[in-house]
Motif scaffolding. Structure first.
Motif, short mmCIF file in Angstrom:
data_model
loop_
_atom_site.label_atom_id
_atom_site.label_comp_id
_atom_site.label_asym_id
_atom_site.label_seq_id
_atom_site.Cartn_x
_atom_site.Cartn_y
_atom_site.Cartn_z
N SER A 1 13.15 0.90 2.27
CA SER A 1 11.89 0.42 1.69
C SER A 1 11.28 -0.58 2.65
CB SER A 1 12.18 -0.27 0.36
OG SER A 1 12.96 -1.42 0.62
N ALA A 2 10.00 -0.85 2.44
CA ALA A 2 9.34 -1.84 3.31
C ALA A 2 10.06 -3.18 3.21
CB ALA A 2 7.88 -1.95 2.92
N ASN A 3 10.58 -3.52 2.03
CA ASN A 3 11.27 -4.82 1.88
C ASN A 3 12.56 -4.87 2.68
OD1 ASN A 3 9.47 -6.25 0.28
ND2 ASN A 3 10.13 -5.10 -1.55
N ARG B 1 3.61 5.94 6.08
CA ARG B 1 3.79 5.01 4.95
C ARG B 1 2.40 4.59 4.47
NH1 ARG B 1 9.36 2.86 3.89
NH2 ARG B 1 10.60 4.16 5.30
N SER B 2 2.39 3.91 3.33
CA SER B 2 1.09 3.48 2.78
C SER B 2 0.54 2.29 3.57
CB SER B 2 1.26 3.06 1.32
OG SER B 2 2.04 1.88 1.26
N GLU C 1 -0.26 -0.51 2.36
CA GLU C 1 0.41 -1.73 1.88
C GLU C 1 1.75 -1.93 2.58
OE1 GLU C 1 -1.05 0.59 -0.15
OE2 GLU C 1 -2.80 -0.73 -0.41
N GLU C 2 2.48 -0.83 2.77
CA GLU C 2 3.78 -0.95 3.45
C GLU C 2 3.59 -1.35 4.92
OE1 GLU C 2 6.88 2.19 1.70
OE2 GLU C 2 4.87 3.02 1.92
N TYR C 3 2.62 -0.70 5.59
CA TYR C 3 2.35 -1.07 6.99
C TYR C 3 1.97 -2.55 7.07
CZ TYR C 3 2.16 3.89 8.57
OH TYR C 3 2.45 5.19 8.91
N LEU D 1 2.86 -4.99 4.98
CA LEU D 1 4.04 -5.82 4.77
C LEU D 1 4.92 -5.88 6.03
CD1 LEU D 1 5.87 -5.66 1.39
CD2 LEU D 1 7.22 -6.02 3.45
N LEU D 2 5.07 -4.74 6.67
CA LEU D 2 5.92 -4.68 7.88
C LEU D 2 5.29 -5.48 9.02
CD1 LEU D 2 6.83 -0.88 7.63
CD2 LEU D 2 8.34 -2.81 7.16
N CYS E 1 -3.26 7.18 8.75
CA CYS E 1 -2.15 6.26 9.05
C CYS E 1 -2.41 5.56 10.38
CB CYS E 1 -0.82 7.02 9.15
SG CYS E 1 -0.14 7.49 7.56
#
Ligand code: 5AD
Ligand code: SF4
Ligand code: FES
Length: 350
Positions: free
Chosen positions: A117-119, A142-143, A145-147, A149-150, A185
């Protein structure tokens, strides 16, 4: 196409770093121009990115993938490979080792493994960033939001090959994947401030020279910071088992033209090239490329990360790869860069 026209296009590419689709197609189709094209690309490489070569330590941390790309050995329907997934602490330990070998960047690469997961990834990235290394991710779609967060966790760069800019071919090679989503993406990554790497495969069944020319124009449109080009190596455990191999000289012309059109880009001499031809990476480093991504994955995982057969270095250790590549670089009068190797934006002199 007359020789005179071809040389005129080449000159134009050298001076202006612009070519249109027809000019690119003409140069890509000319099988007599390889060495001249490579020499021109080598000069542009020297002028814009110099003699240093950036090494990126590649960590193949999971070969589990939810996608089913027709060409790839990690596709989910391939039951002939043993799947593995490193733990977060194993990944961080490999990054520590990579740092000790002198790498300034690690590339964390995997199939599209949703366990990460991104977390979970963010925690790994934070720990690696504490070691003062650049972090490149290569983990697929990935979404936004995930990009996001990363990126906030410290990731610097992201590699996501477009594979081909022919929407029809792209979607035929994986009916469940959307070309438009892949493109968004890439533009999302750009918007979020990543250094963005993309690239394509050369020799996909049904791919045309015009389509390869389009790929180069797409890299320019995206203003890609990094561009990785590799030949297709047919994998016996995939639907493309019987496909022909990508052509080495065509792949080399692609690399040279990309250097001419995107003079500041970081361009790797890819591992897949060396599967086709011994010393390919050295040839490609002298045809426009300025990056190598030695493997720092350990033990049997190297073999298990089987995108395609005949992968080099499967029986070597990270230390062997580091000294092997160091020797090759020295042998061509180049040197390993001391910095992290971000893209250098320069005033465009012609
Ligand atoms: N031959 C060459 N390259 C391949 N890749 C996947 N399968 C193959 C193959 N059979 C490449 C894809 C992907 C990258 C990680 O590996 O371009 O983006
Ligand atoms: Fe998965 Fe990437 Fe292989 Fe496609 S190319 S099957 S997304 S690892
Ligand atoms: Fe791995 Fe040469 S780069 S042994």
């Amino acid at each position: 196409m007359s020789d005179k026209m071809i040389l005129q296009y080449l000159k134009k590419a050298q001076m202006t770093h612009e070519l249109n689709q027809n000019e690119l197609t003409a140069l890509l189709s000319d099988t007599t121009i390889d060495d001249t094209l490579a020499a021109a690309a080598d000069q542009v490489r020297l002028k814009y990115v110099g003699n240093s070569i950036h090494l990126r330590g590649l960590i193949e941390f999971s070969n589990i993938c939810r996608q089913n790309c027709m060409y790839c050995g990690l596709r989910r329907d391939n039951l002939h490979i043993e799947r593995y997934r490193l733990t977060p602490s194993e990944i961080v330990k490999l990054a520590e080792k990579a740092r000790r070998y002198g790498y300034k960047t690690v590339v964390l690469q995997s199939g599209e493994d949703m366990y990460f997961s991104a977390n979970i990834l963010a925690e790994i990235i934070k720990q690696i960033k504490e070691m003062d290394m650049a972090v490149t991710l290569s983990i697929g779609e990935r979404s936004y939001e995930e990009y996001d967060l990363l990126k906030k966790a410290g990731a610097d760069r992201y590699l996501l090959r477009i594979e081909t800019t022919s929407k029809k071919l792209y979607e035929a090679l994986d009916p469940a994947m959307s070309f438009n989503n892949r493109k968004s993406c890439l533009f999302n990554l750009r918007k979020l401030g990543y250094e963005v790497g993309t690239g394509c495969l050369v020799g996909l069944p049904g791919q045309t020279i015009e389509s390869l020319a389009q790929d180069i124009l797409f890299f320019k449109q995206l203003d890609a910071d990094m561009i990785g080009i590799g030949p297709l190596i047919p994998n016996q455990n995939t639907p493309l088992a019987k496909a022909a191999k990508g052509d080495f000289t065509l792949t080399r012309r692609m690399v040279s033209l990309i250097r001419l059109l995107l003079p500041e880009a970081n361009i790797p001499a890819t591992t897949a090239m060396e599967t086709l031809k011994a010393d390919a990476r050295i040839i490609i480093l002298q045809s426009g490329a300025n990056v190598v991504m030695p493997n720092v994955t350990e033990g049997d995982y190297r073999r298990k990360y089987a995108l395609y057969p005949g992968k080099i270095c499967v029986a070597d250790t990270p230390a062997q790869c580091r000294s092997c590549i160091g020797g090759k670089i020295k042998s061509i009068g180049r040197y390993v860069a001391a910095d992290k190797g971000f893209r250098q934006h320069q005033p465009r002199l012609t």
